[in-house]
Design a protein around this motif. Structure first.
Motif, PDB file in Angstrom:
ATOM      1  N   MET A   1      11.045  33.073 -73.528  1.00 64.80           N
ATOM      2  CA  MET A   1      11.884  33.005 -74.703  1.00 64.80           C
ATOM      3  C   MET A   1      13.309  32.685 -74.268  1.00 64.80           C
ATOM      4  O   MET A   1      13.795  33.219 -73.285  1.00 64.80           O
ATOM      5  CB  MET A   1      11.831  34.350 -75.434  1.00 64.80           C
ATOM      6  N   VAL A   2      13.968  31.822 -75.026  1.00 63.74           N
ATOM      7  CA  VAL A   2      15.369  31.471 -74.766  1.00 63.74           C
ATOM      8  C   VAL A   2      16.171  31.722 -76.036  1.00 63.74           C
ATOM      9  O   VAL A   2      15.864  31.168 -77.085  1.00 63.74           O
ATOM     10  CB  VAL A   2      15.527  29.995 -74.343  1.00 63.74           C
ATOM     11  N   GLU A   3      17.158  32.586 -75.918  1.00 62.87           N
ATOM     12  CA  GLU A   3      18.059  32.874 -77.035  1.00 62.87           C
ATOM     13  C   GLU A   3      19.433  32.325 -76.671  1.00 62.87           C
ATOM     14  O   GLU A   3      19.828  32.390 -75.511  1.00 62.87           O
ATOM     15  CB  GLU A   3      18.221  34.378 -77.241  1.00 62.87           C
ATOM     16  N   TYR A   4      20.158  31.824 -77.684  1.00 61.71           N
ATOM     17  CA  TYR A   4      21.540  31.425 -77.423  1.00 61.71           C
ATOM     18  C   TYR A   4      22.411  31.757 -78.630  1.00 61.71           C
ATOM     19  O   TYR A   4      21.970  31.717 -79.770  1.00 61.71           O
ATOM     20  CB  TYR A   4      21.641  29.940 -77.054  1.00 61.71           C
ATOM     21  N   TYR A   5      23.632  32.147 -78.316  1.00 61.96           N
ATOM     22  CA  TYR A   5      24.605  32.550 -79.320  1.00 61.96           C
ATOM     23  C   TYR A   5      25.965  32.058 -78.858  1.00 61.96           C
ATOM     24  O   TYR A   5      26.358  32.325 -77.721  1.00 61.96           O
ATOM     25  CB  TYR A   5      24.660  34.085 -79.456  1.00 61.96           C
ATOM     26  N   GLY A   6      26.679  31.340 -79.708  1.00 64.08           N
ATOM     27  CA  GLY A   6      27.965  30.841 -79.264  1.00 64.08           C
ATOM     28  C   GLY A   6      28.937  30.547 -80.378  1.00 64.08           C
ATOM     29  O   GLY A   6      28.561  30.443 -81.551  1.00 64.08           O
ATOM     30  N   TRP A   7      30.185  30.421 -79.983  1.00 65.00           N
ATOM     31  CA  TRP A   7      31.252  30.070 -80.916  1.00 65.00           C
ATOM     32  C   TRP A   7      32.339  29.320 -80.160  1.00 65.00           C
ATOM     33  O   TRP A   7      32.514  29.496 -78.952  1.00 65.00           O
ATOM     34  CB  TRP A   7      31.835  31.310 -81.590  1.00 65.00           C
TER      35      TRP A   7
ATOM     36  N   GLY B   1      36.033  29.272 -76.319  1.00 65.48           N
ATOM     37  CA  GLY B   1      34.874  29.939 -76.897  1.00 65.48           C
ATOM     38  C   GLY B   1      33.895  30.381 -75.835  1.00 65.48           C
ATOM     39  O   GLY B   1      34.142  30.263 -74.631  1.00 65.48           O
ATOM     40  N   LEU B   2      32.768  30.882 -76.311  1.00 69.52           N
ATOM     41  CA  LEU B   2      31.727  31.420 -75.436  1.00 69.52           C
ATOM     42  C   LEU B   2      30.362  30.900 -75.852  1.00 69.52           C
ATOM     43  O   LEU B   2      30.131  30.615 -77.027  1.00 69.52           O
ATOM     44  CB  LEU B   2      31.689  32.949 -75.530  1.00 69.52           C
ATOM     45  N   LEU B   3      29.470  30.810 -74.890  1.00 69.40           N
ATOM     46  CA  LEU B   3      28.068  30.530 -75.156  1.00 69.40           C
ATOM     47  C   LEU B   3      27.257  31.509 -74.317  1.00 69.40           C
ATOM     48  O   LEU B   3      27.361  31.513 -73.084  1.00 69.40           O
ATOM     49  CB  LEU B   3      27.703  29.088 -74.789  1.00 69.40           C
ATOM     50  N   TYR B   4      26.506  32.380 -74.978  1.00 64.31           N
ATOM     51  CA  TYR B   4      25.642  33.348 -74.315  1.00 64.31           C
ATOM     52  C   TYR B   4      24.209  32.823 -74.344  1.00 64.31           C
ATOM     53  O   TYR B   4      23.717  32.422 -75.398  1.00 64.31           O
ATOM     54  CB  TYR B   4      25.668  34.689 -75.067  1.00 64.31           C
ATOM     55  N   ILE B   5      23.549  32.852 -73.191  1.00 64.90           N
ATOM     56  CA  ILE B   5      22.164  32.385 -73.111  1.00 64.90           C
ATOM     57  C   ILE B   5      21.328  33.430 -72.387  1.00 64.90           C
ATOM     58  O   ILE B   5      21.707  33.927 -71.326  1.00 64.90           O
ATOM     59  CB  ILE B   5      22.062  31.047 -72.363  1.00 64.90           C
ATOM     60  N   ARG B   6      20.187  33.721 -72.976  1.00 66.00           N
ATOM     61  CA  ARG B   6      19.209  34.590 -72.319  1.00 66.00           C
ATOM     62  C   ARG B   6      17.912  33.804 -72.198  1.00 66.00           C
ATOM     63  O   ARG B   6      17.311  33.395 -73.187  1.00 66.00           O
ATOM     64  CB  ARG B   6      18.961  35.859 -73.126  1.00 66.00           C
ATOM     65  N   ASN B   7      17.489  33.564 -70.961  1.00 62.84           N
ATOM     66  CA  ASN B   7      16.294  32.779 -70.690  1.00 62.84           C
ATOM     67  C   ASN B   7      15.389  33.598 -69.782  1.00 62.84           C
ATOM     68  O   ASN B   7      15.613  33.680 -68.580  1.00 62.84           O
ATOM     69  CB  ASN B   7      16.685  31.446 -70.021  1.00 62.84           C
ATOM     70  N   ASP B   8      14.347  34.195 -70.355  1.00 61.95           N
ATOM     71  CA  ASP B   8      13.476  35.066 -69.557  1.00 61.95           C
ATOM     72  C   ASP B   8      12.576  34.294 -68.592  1.00 61.95           C
ATOM     73  O   ASP B   8      11.880  34.891 -67.793  1.00 61.95           O
ATOM     74  CB  ASP B   8      12.664  36.008 -70.449  1.00 61.95           C
ATOM     75  N   GLU B   9      12.631  32.956 -68.637  1.00 58.70           N
ATOM     76  CA  GLU B   9      11.865  32.141 -67.685  1.00 58.70           C
ATOM     77  C   GLU B   9      12.723  31.679 -66.501  1.00 58.70           C
ATOM     78  O   GLU B   9      12.216  31.042 -65.589  1.00 58.70           O
ATOM     79  CB  GLU B   9      11.275  30.928 -68.397  1.00 58.70           C
TER      80      GLU B   9
ATOM     81  N   ILE C   1      19.862  21.825 -74.143  1.00 60.56           N
ATOM     82  CA  ILE C   1      20.599  20.835 -73.353  1.00 60.56           C
ATOM     83  C   ILE C   1      21.648  20.159 -74.235  1.00 60.56           C
ATOM     84  O   ILE C   1      22.795  19.958 -73.822  1.00 60.56           O
ATOM     85  CB  ILE C   1      19.632  19.802 -72.734  1.00 60.56           C
ATOM     86  N   ASP C   2      21.285  19.856 -75.467  1.00 64.83           N
ATOM     87  CA  ASP C   2      22.225  19.223 -76.396  1.00 64.83           C
ATOM     88  C   ASP C   2      23.359  20.164 -76.785  1.00 64.83           C
ATOM     89  O   ASP C   2      24.490  19.727 -76.982  1.00 64.83           O
ATOM     90  CB  ASP C   2      21.497  18.725 -77.646  1.00 64.83           C
ATOM     91  N   ILE C   3      23.095  21.457 -76.867  1.00 64.74           N
ATOM     92  CA  ILE C   3      24.158  22.435 -77.143  1.00 64.74           C
ATOM     93  C   ILE C   3      25.144  22.449 -75.976  1.00 64.74           C
ATOM     94  O   ILE C   3      26.363  22.472 -76.174  1.00 64.74           O
ATOM     95  CB  ILE C   3      23.577  23.842 -77.412  1.00 64.74           C
ATOM     96  N   PHE C   4      24.633  22.407 -74.732  1.00 67.80           N
ATOM     97  CA  PHE C   4      25.510  22.309 -73.564  1.00 67.80           C
ATOM     98  C   PHE C   4      26.369  21.043 -73.637  1.00 67.80           C
ATOM     99  O   PHE C   4      27.563  21.073 -73.367  1.00 67.80           O
ATOM    100  CB  PHE C   4      24.700  22.268 -72.268  1.00 67.80           C
ATOM    101  N   LYS C   5      25.717  19.935 -73.978  1.00 68.31           N
ATOM    102  CA  LYS C   5      26.451  18.667 -74.101  1.00 68.31           C
ATOM    103  C   LYS C   5      27.542  18.779 -75.167  1.00 68.31           C
ATOM    104  O   LYS C   5      28.633  18.236 -74.997  1.00 68.31           O
ATOM    105  CB  LYS C   5      25.504  17.521 -74.445  1.00 68.31           C
TER     106      LYS C   5
END
Length: 134
Positions: free
Chosen positions: A1-7, A88-96, A70-74
């Motif tokens: 699972m990959v979650e992301y939260y950012g502003w 701003g910030l981008l939080y990512i949780r990638n359990d893989e 990948i597009d969010i990073f771009k």
């Protein structure tokens, strides 16, 4: 699972934003978002103004790391390039992730750069926010 939260708080300058310059930034942002087909169909993508401050919000959850992320990073890299006063910030949780399966990765956008930092608040995910399997 990959979650992301950012502003991101969008500004064309690190001192005082210029309305005309900011309008050009926003035009470019809309083109970029449309070109990469980044939308809120799989999460949240919201570009709006609050009290004359332009904000970009992103949030989502996918089964696996995908082109969407990948597009969010771009998008973050593009904002850093065209609007150097943005932050701003981008939080990512990638359990893989081999390196970060039990933590949030934090990407900090400031002064036209993005830096990866350790998360001191929710990591390690086990035991800070979840229990280990018993």
């Amino acid at each position: 699972m990959v979650e992301y939260y950012g502003w991101i708080s969008i500004s064309d300058s690190t001192y005082e934003s210029d309305d005309k310059a900011l309008s050009l930034v926003l035009e470019k942002l809309h083109v970029f978002i449309n070109e990469y087909k980044i939308n809120d169909s799989l999460g949240i993508l919201k570009l709006h103004q609050v009290n004359r401050v332009t904000q970009l919000l992103v949030s989502g959850c996918r089964n696996h790391f995908s082109q969407e992320l990948i597009d969010i990073f771009k998008l973050y890299e593009y904002v850093a390039k065209i609007a150097v006063g943005s932050y701003g910030l981008l939080y990512i949780r990638n359990d893989e992730s081999e390196d970060a399966f039990n933590e949030f990765e934090v990407f900090v956008l400031a002064r036209g750069e993005i830096k990866k930092e350790k998360d001191p608040f929710l990591s390690p995910c086990i035991p800070v926010i979840e229990d280990d399997e018993e």
